[in-house]
Design a protein around this motif. Structure first.
Motif, PDB file in Angstrom:
ATOM      1  N   ASP A   1       0.800  -1.229   0.000  1.00  0.00           N
ATOM      2  CA  ASP A   1       0.000   0.000   0.000  1.00  0.00           C
ATOM      3  C   ASP A   1       0.830   1.275   0.000  1.00  0.00           C
ATOM      4  N   GLY A   2       2.093   1.212   0.409  1.00  0.00           N
ATOM      5  CA  GLY A   2       2.907   2.424   0.456  1.00  0.00           C
ATOM      6  C   GLY A   2       4.273   2.266  -0.169  1.00  0.00           C
ATOM      7  N   PRO A   3       4.357   1.736  -1.395  1.00  0.00           N
ATOM      8  CA  PRO A   3       5.674   1.487  -1.998  1.00  0.00           C
ATOM      9  C   PRO A   3       6.466   2.754  -2.276  1.00  0.00           C
ATOM     10  N   THR A   4       5.794   3.897  -2.486  1.00  0.00           N
ATOM     11  CA  THR A   4       6.511   5.133  -2.792  1.00  0.00           C
ATOM     12  C   THR A   4       7.379   5.568  -1.608  1.00  0.00           C
ATOM     13  N   ARG A   5       6.809   5.521  -0.434  1.00  0.00           N
ATOM     14  CA  ARG A   5       7.571   5.898   0.766  1.00  0.00           C
ATOM     15  C   ARG A   5       8.725   4.930   0.997  1.00  0.00           C
ATOM     16  N   LEU A   6       8.478   3.641   0.823  1.00  0.00           N
ATOM     17  CA  LEU A   6       9.538   2.647   1.015  1.00  0.00           C
ATOM     18  C   LEU A   6      10.651   2.854  -0.003  1.00  0.00           C
ATOM     19  N   ALA A   7      10.297   3.106  -1.261  1.00  0.00           N
ATOM     20  CA  ALA A   7      11.315   3.329  -2.292  1.00  0.00           C
ATOM     21  C   ALA A   7      12.145   4.567  -1.975  1.00  0.00           C
ATOM     22  N   ARG A   8      11.510   5.611  -1.457  1.00  0.00           N
ATOM     23  CA  ARG A   8      12.236   6.830  -1.082  1.00  0.00           C
ATOM     24  C   ARG A   8      13.249   6.538   0.023  1.00  0.00           C
TER      25      ARG A   8
END
Length: 329
Positions: A311-318
Protein backbone atom coordinates in the motif's frame (compact mmCIF):
# COMPACT_ATOMS: atom_id res chain seq x y z
CA UNK A 1 -34.01 -57.99 -1.76
CA UNK A 2 -31.97 -59.36 1.15
CA UNK A 3 -31.69 -57.03 4.14
CA UNK A 4 -28.44 -57.79 5.97
CA UNK A 5 -27.30 -54.52 7.46
CA UNK A 6 -25.86 -54.14 10.92
CA UNK A 7 -28.28 -53.14 13.72
CA UNK A 8 -29.49 -49.51 13.71
CA UNK A 9 -27.14 -47.03 15.31
CA UNK A 10 -23.97 -48.62 14.02
CA UNK A 11 -21.69 -45.73 13.08
CA UNK A 12 -18.83 -47.67 11.57
CA UNK A 13 -18.70 -47.22 7.82
CA UNK A 14 -16.51 -50.28 7.22
CA UNK A 15 -18.84 -52.49 9.18
CA UNK A 16 -21.84 -51.37 7.17
CA UNK A 17 -20.02 -51.74 3.85
CA UNK A 18 -18.39 -55.06 4.62
CA UNK A 19 -19.63 -58.28 3.00
CA UNK A 20 -22.06 -60.22 5.17
CA UNK A 21 -22.72 -63.93 5.22
CA UNK A 22 -26.20 -63.56 3.72
CA UNK A 23 -25.38 -60.83 1.17
CA UNK A 24 -26.77 -61.65 -2.25
CA UNK A 25 -25.46 -60.53 -5.64
CA UNK A 26 -27.73 -57.46 -5.76
CA UNK A 27 -26.54 -56.20 -2.40
CA UNK A 28 -22.91 -56.96 -3.18
CA UNK A 29 -23.13 -54.80 -6.32
CA UNK A 30 -24.17 -51.67 -4.48
CA UNK A 31 -21.65 -52.39 -1.72
CA UNK A 32 -18.79 -52.43 -4.22
CA UNK A 33 -19.99 -49.19 -5.79
CA UNK A 34 -20.36 -47.45 -2.42
CA UNK A 35 -16.99 -48.70 -1.23
CA UNK A 36 -15.29 -47.22 -4.32
CA UNK A 37 -16.90 -43.85 -3.48
CA UNK A 38 -15.93 -43.64 0.20
CA UNK A 39 -19.29 -45.03 1.30
CA UNK A 40 -21.46 -42.64 -0.76
CA UNK A 41 -23.81 -43.67 -3.53
CA UNK A 42 -26.52 -42.01 -5.62
CA UNK A 43 -30.14 -43.07 -5.77
CA UNK A 44 -29.67 -43.72 -9.47
CA UNK A 45 -26.76 -46.06 -8.77
CA UNK A 46 -28.85 -47.89 -6.19
CA UNK A 47 -31.70 -48.32 -8.66
CA UNK A 48 -29.25 -49.62 -11.27
CA UNK A 49 -28.04 -52.18 -8.71
CA UNK A 50 -31.61 -53.33 -8.11
CA UNK A 51 -32.14 -51.67 -4.72
CA UNK A 52 -35.74 -50.54 -4.36
CA UNK A 53 -36.69 -47.05 -3.23
CA UNK A 54 -38.64 -48.52 -0.30
CA UNK A 55 -35.52 -50.27 0.97
CA UNK A 56 -33.52 -47.03 0.74
CA UNK A 57 -36.22 -45.11 2.63
CA UNK A 58 -36.34 -47.81 5.32
CA UNK A 59 -32.60 -47.70 5.93
CA UNK A 60 -32.67 -43.90 6.18
CA UNK A 61 -35.66 -43.99 8.54
CA UNK A 62 -33.92 -46.52 10.80
CA UNK A 63 -30.72 -44.42 10.96
CA UNK A 64 -28.62 -46.90 9.02
CA UNK A 65 -28.10 -44.58 6.07
CA UNK A 66 -28.14 -40.78 5.65
CA UNK A 67 -29.49 -38.64 2.83
CA UNK A 68 -26.92 -35.85 2.35
CA UNK A 69 -28.64 -34.43 -0.72
CA UNK A 70 -31.77 -35.22 -2.74
CA UNK A 71 -29.65 -37.54 -4.90
CA UNK A 72 -26.78 -38.80 -2.70
CA UNK A 73 -26.94 -41.31 0.15
CA UNK A 74 -24.29 -42.13 2.75
CA UNK A 75 -24.33 -45.84 3.60
CA UNK A 76 -23.03 -45.09 7.09
CA UNK A 77 -23.81 -42.79 9.99
CA UNK A 78 -21.71 -39.98 11.37
CA UNK A 79 -20.07 -36.88 9.92
CA UNK A 80 -18.37 -36.82 6.53
CA UNK A 81 -14.61 -36.57 6.39
CA UNK A 82 -12.87 -34.42 3.77
CA UNK A 83 -12.66 -37.15 1.12
CA UNK A 84 -16.35 -37.94 1.57
CA UNK A 85 -17.26 -34.25 1.24
CA UNK A 86 -15.56 -34.20 -2.15
CA UNK A 87 -17.36 -37.36 -3.26
CA UNK A 88 -20.65 -35.82 -2.17
CA UNK A 89 -19.93 -32.82 -4.40
CA UNK A 90 -19.14 -34.76 -7.57
CA UNK A 91 -21.98 -37.26 -7.08
CA UNK A 92 -24.49 -34.49 -6.46
CA UNK A 93 -23.06 -32.61 -9.45
CA UNK A 94 -23.98 -35.43 -11.80
CA UNK A 95 -22.29 -37.52 -14.46
CA UNK A 96 -18.98 -36.01 -15.54
CA UNK A 97 -18.75 -33.50 -12.67
CA UNK A 98 -15.29 -32.71 -11.32
CA UNK A 99 -13.94 -31.30 -8.06
CA UNK A 100 -12.19 -28.05 -8.96
CA UNK A 101 -10.82 -25.02 -7.13
CA UNK A 102 -8.39 -25.27 -4.27
CA UNK A 103 -9.66 -28.68 -3.15
CA UNK A 104 -8.41 -30.17 -6.42
CA UNK A 105 -5.16 -28.28 -5.93
CA UNK A 106 -4.88 -29.71 -2.39
CA UNK A 107 -5.25 -33.21 -3.79
CA UNK A 108 -2.24 -32.36 -5.93
CA UNK A 109 -0.22 -31.26 -2.90
CA UNK A 110 -0.93 -27.53 -2.44
CA UNK A 111 -0.61 -26.54 1.23
CA UNK A 112 -1.77 -23.54 3.28
CA UNK A 113 -4.50 -22.47 0.84
CA UNK A 114 -7.48 -24.37 2.20
CA UNK A 115 -11.00 -23.05 1.68
CA UNK A 116 -14.13 -24.59 3.19
CA UNK A 117 -16.27 -24.14 0.07
CA UNK A 118 -15.99 -27.01 -2.43
CA UNK A 119 -16.10 -25.94 -6.09
CA UNK A 120 -17.53 -28.47 -8.54
CA UNK A 121 -17.54 -28.13 -12.32
CA UNK A 122 -20.65 -29.50 -14.04
CA UNK A 123 -20.97 -30.22 -17.80
CA UNK A 124 -23.12 -27.65 -19.55
CA UNK A 125 -25.45 -30.37 -20.80
CA UNK A 126 -26.63 -31.12 -17.28
CA UNK A 127 -29.04 -29.12 -15.21
CA UNK A 128 -27.54 -27.03 -12.44
CA UNK A 129 -27.72 -29.20 -9.30
CA UNK A 130 -29.93 -28.08 -6.45
CA UNK A 131 -28.00 -25.84 -4.02
CA UNK A 132 -26.01 -27.61 -1.32
CA UNK A 133 -24.53 -25.87 1.73
CA UNK A 134 -20.77 -25.57 1.46
CA UNK A 135 -20.65 -26.20 -2.29
CA UNK A 136 -20.57 -24.07 -5.43
CA UNK A 137 -21.58 -25.76 -8.68
CA UNK A 138 -20.38 -24.12 -11.89
CA UNK A 139 -21.64 -25.13 -15.32
CA UNK A 140 -19.01 -25.00 -18.03
CA UNK A 141 -18.79 -25.62 -21.75
CA UNK A 142 -15.19 -26.79 -21.40
CA UNK A 143 -14.40 -30.41 -22.20
CA UNK A 144 -14.18 -31.74 -18.66
CA UNK A 145 -12.82 -35.06 -19.87
CA UNK A 146 -9.68 -33.31 -21.09
CA UNK A 147 -9.32 -31.43 -17.78
CA UNK A 148 -9.75 -34.48 -15.54
CA UNK A 149 -6.81 -35.87 -13.60
CA UNK A 150 -5.96 -39.46 -14.45
CA UNK A 151 -4.29 -40.06 -11.09
CA UNK A 152 -6.46 -38.50 -8.38
CA UNK A 153 -9.77 -39.46 -6.79
CA UNK A 154 -12.53 -38.48 -6.50
CA UNK A 155 -12.94 -37.23 -10.09
CA UNK A 156 -11.24 -33.86 -10.17
CA UNK A 157 -9.50 -31.34 -12.40
CA UNK A 158 -5.80 -31.61 -12.93
CA UNK A 159 -4.33 -29.51 -10.07
CA UNK A 160 -2.58 -27.04 -12.39
CA UNK A 161 -5.81 -26.42 -14.29
CA UNK A 162 -7.75 -26.08 -11.05
CA UNK A 163 -5.34 -23.43 -9.75
CA UNK A 164 -5.52 -21.37 -12.94
CA UNK A 165 -9.31 -21.52 -13.14
CA UNK A 166 -9.65 -20.58 -9.45
CA UNK A 167 -7.10 -17.77 -9.78
CA UNK A 168 -9.02 -16.32 -12.73
CA UNK A 169 -12.19 -15.99 -10.60
CA UNK A 170 -10.66 -13.90 -7.82
CA UNK A 171 -11.60 -10.25 -7.41
CA UNK A 172 -8.42 -9.50 -5.43
CA UNK A 173 -5.52 -9.64 -7.88
CA UNK A 174 -3.08 -10.22 -5.03
CA UNK A 175 -4.88 -13.47 -4.26
CA UNK A 176 -4.47 -14.45 -7.91
CA UNK A 177 -0.77 -13.67 -7.81
CA UNK A 178 -0.32 -15.31 -4.42
CA UNK A 179 -1.69 -18.72 -5.39
CA UNK A 180 0.40 -18.78 -8.57
CA UNK A 181 3.52 -18.02 -6.57
CA UNK A 182 2.58 -20.65 -3.98
CA UNK A 183 2.33 -23.58 -6.41
CA UNK A 184 5.76 -22.72 -7.82
CA UNK A 185 7.31 -22.04 -4.42
CA UNK A 186 6.02 -25.40 -3.17
CA UNK A 187 7.60 -27.07 -6.23
CA UNK A 188 4.31 -28.51 -7.47
CA UNK A 189 4.99 -27.20 -10.97
CA UNK A 190 6.98 -24.52 -12.77
CA UNK A 191 6.03 -21.09 -14.03
CA UNK A 192 6.77 -22.23 -17.60
CA UNK A 193 4.39 -25.18 -17.24
CA UNK A 194 1.69 -22.92 -15.84
CA UNK A 195 2.14 -20.56 -18.79
CA UNK A 196 1.75 -23.43 -21.26
CA UNK A 197 -1.42 -24.68 -19.57
CA UNK A 198 -2.77 -21.12 -19.33
CA UNK A 199 -2.34 -20.69 -23.08
CA UNK A 200 -4.26 -23.91 -23.67
CA UNK A 201 -7.25 -22.81 -21.58
CA UNK A 202 -8.21 -19.97 -23.91
CA UNK A 203 -9.88 -16.82 -22.64
CA UNK A 204 -9.80 -16.38 -18.89
CA UNK A 205 -10.40 -13.42 -16.63
CA UNK A 206 -7.10 -11.89 -15.43
CA UNK A 207 -5.18 -13.91 -18.03
CA UNK A 208 -2.95 -10.94 -18.93
CA UNK A 209 -2.07 -10.32 -15.27
CA UNK A 210 -1.47 -14.03 -14.72
CA UNK A 211 0.95 -14.12 -17.66
CA UNK A 212 2.85 -11.10 -16.29
CA UNK A 213 3.00 -12.70 -12.84
CA UNK A 214 4.19 -16.05 -14.17
CA UNK A 215 6.82 -14.34 -16.31
CA UNK A 216 8.13 -12.57 -13.21
CA UNK A 217 8.08 -15.82 -11.22
CA UNK A 218 10.02 -17.54 -14.01
CA UNK A 219 12.62 -14.80 -13.57
CA UNK A 220 13.24 -15.83 -9.98
CA UNK A 221 10.53 -14.34 -7.74
CA UNK A 222 9.06 -17.03 -5.51
CA UNK A 223 6.49 -15.19 -3.39
CA UNK A 224 4.03 -12.31 -3.57
CA UNK A 225 6.38 -10.18 -1.45
CA UNK A 226 9.20 -10.74 -3.94
CA UNK A 227 6.87 -9.86 -6.79
CA UNK A 228 5.89 -6.66 -4.96
CA UNK A 229 9.54 -5.71 -4.39
CA UNK A 230 10.33 -6.28 -8.04
CA UNK A 231 7.36 -4.17 -9.09
CA UNK A 232 8.26 -1.37 -6.65
CA UNK A 233 11.81 -1.22 -7.99
CA UNK A 234 10.62 -1.14 -11.59
CA UNK A 235 8.08 1.62 -10.91
CA UNK A 236 10.50 3.80 -8.90
CA UNK A 237 13.66 3.27 -10.93
CA UNK A 238 15.59 1.23 -8.35
CA UNK A 239 18.00 -1.55 -9.18
CA UNK A 240 16.50 -5.00 -8.78
CA UNK A 241 17.75 -6.75 -5.63
CA UNK A 242 19.40 -10.11 -5.27
CA UNK A 243 16.81 -12.40 -3.67
CA UNK A 244 17.01 -15.31 -1.25
CA UNK A 245 20.72 -14.89 -0.56
CA UNK A 246 22.31 -17.65 1.51
CA UNK A 247 23.97 -16.23 4.63
CA UNK A 248 25.47 -17.63 7.83
CA UNK A 249 24.45 -15.95 11.06
CA UNK A 250 26.61 -15.40 14.14
CA UNK A 251 25.92 -18.97 15.32
CA UNK A 252 26.88 -20.49 11.97
CA UNK A 253 23.31 -21.34 10.96
CA UNK A 254 22.20 -20.96 7.34
CA UNK A 255 19.76 -18.11 6.71
CA UNK A 256 18.19 -16.79 3.52
CA UNK A 257 17.59 -13.05 3.27
CA UNK A 258 14.63 -11.66 1.32
CA UNK A 259 16.37 -8.92 -0.72
CA UNK A 260 19.87 -7.49 -0.88
CA UNK A 261 21.56 -4.57 -2.66
CA UNK A 262 25.30 -3.84 -2.87
CA UNK A 263 25.79 -0.18 -1.93
CA UNK A 264 28.37 2.18 -3.40
CA UNK A 265 30.53 2.08 -0.25
CA UNK A 266 30.77 -1.72 -0.40
CA UNK A 267 28.24 -2.47 2.31
CA UNK A 268 25.16 -4.63 1.74
CA UNK A 269 21.64 -3.38 2.43
CA UNK A 270 19.22 -6.18 3.40
CA UNK A 271 15.45 -5.70 3.21
CA UNK A 272 13.35 -8.20 5.16
CA UNK A 273 9.61 -8.25 4.41
CA UNK A 274 7.38 -9.25 7.34
CA UNK A 275 3.97 -10.79 6.76
CA UNK A 276 1.08 -10.69 9.22
CA UNK A 277 2.33 -13.70 11.19
CA UNK A 278 5.49 -11.75 12.03
CA UNK A 279 3.38 -9.58 14.31
CA UNK A 280 2.84 -12.45 16.74
CA UNK A 281 4.94 -12.00 19.89
CA UNK A 282 7.06 -15.13 19.55
CA UNK A 283 7.71 -14.58 15.85
CA UNK A 284 8.55 -10.92 16.49
CA UNK A 285 11.17 -11.91 19.08
CA UNK A 286 12.59 -14.54 16.71
CA UNK A 287 12.86 -11.90 13.98
CA UNK A 288 14.74 -9.55 16.29
CA UNK A 289 17.17 -12.30 17.21
CA UNK A 290 17.60 -13.20 13.54
CA UNK A 291 18.33 -9.57 12.66
CA UNK A 292 21.00 -9.30 15.35
CA UNK A 293 22.60 -12.57 14.23
CA UNK A 294 22.76 -11.42 10.60
CA UNK A 295 23.97 -7.90 11.33
CA UNK A 296 27.57 -6.88 10.90
CA UNK A 297 29.82 -3.92 10.08
CA UNK A 298 29.33 -4.49 6.35
CA UNK A 299 25.62 -5.30 6.43
CA UNK A 300 22.67 -2.96 7.09
CA UNK A 301 19.32 -4.63 7.78
CA UNK A 302 16.02 -2.80 7.43
CA UNK A 303 12.49 -4.16 7.64
CA UNK A 304 9.09 -3.41 6.15
CA UNK A 305 5.69 -5.08 6.32
CA UNK A 306 3.96 -6.77 3.42
CA UNK A 307 1.11 -4.27 3.85
CA UNK A 308 3.51 -1.31 3.62
CA UNK A 309 5.09 -2.81 0.51
CA UNK A 310 1.67 -3.28 -1.03
CA UNK A 311 0.00 0.00 0.00
CA UNK A 312 2.91 2.42 0.46
CA UNK A 313 5.67 1.49 -2.00
CA UNK A 314 6.51 5.13 -2.79
CA UNK A 315 7.57 5.90 0.77
CA UNK A 316 9.54 2.65 1.02
CA UNK A 317 11.32 3.33 -2.29
CA UNK A 318 12.24 6.83 -1.08
CA UNK A 319 13.73 5.42 2.12
CA UNK A 320 15.70 2.81 0.18
CA UNK A 321 17.15 5.50 -2.12
CA UNK A 322 18.13 7.56 0.95
CA UNK A 323 19.92 4.52 2.37
CA UNK A 324 21.95 4.19 -0.84
CA UNK A 325 20.12 1.65 -2.98
CA UNK A 326 21.35 2.33 -6.53
CA UNK A 327 19.11 3.37 -9.36
CA UNK A 328 18.35 0.98 -12.18
CA UNK A 329 20.81 1.03 -15.05
Amino acid sequence: MVETLKPPGCGERDAQLGTTRDAGPVEEEWRKKARSQEGLITRRQLRAAGVRAQAVAHRIATDRWQAHSPTVIATFTGALDEAQRLWLGVLHGGEGALVAGLHAAELGGLANWHRDEVVVLVPSGLRVPTPLDGYRFLRTTRDLGSLRSTELTPPCCRPIVAVLLWASEQDNIRTTRGVLAAVVQQRLTTADQLLRVLDGLGRLRHSAEMRRTLTEIAGGAQSVAELDVRRMCRQHGLAQPTRQVKRYDGDGRVRFTDCEWRLADGRVLVLEVDGAFHMEAQQWEDDLARQRALSGPDRVIVRCTARELRDGPTRLARDLRRLGVPRAA
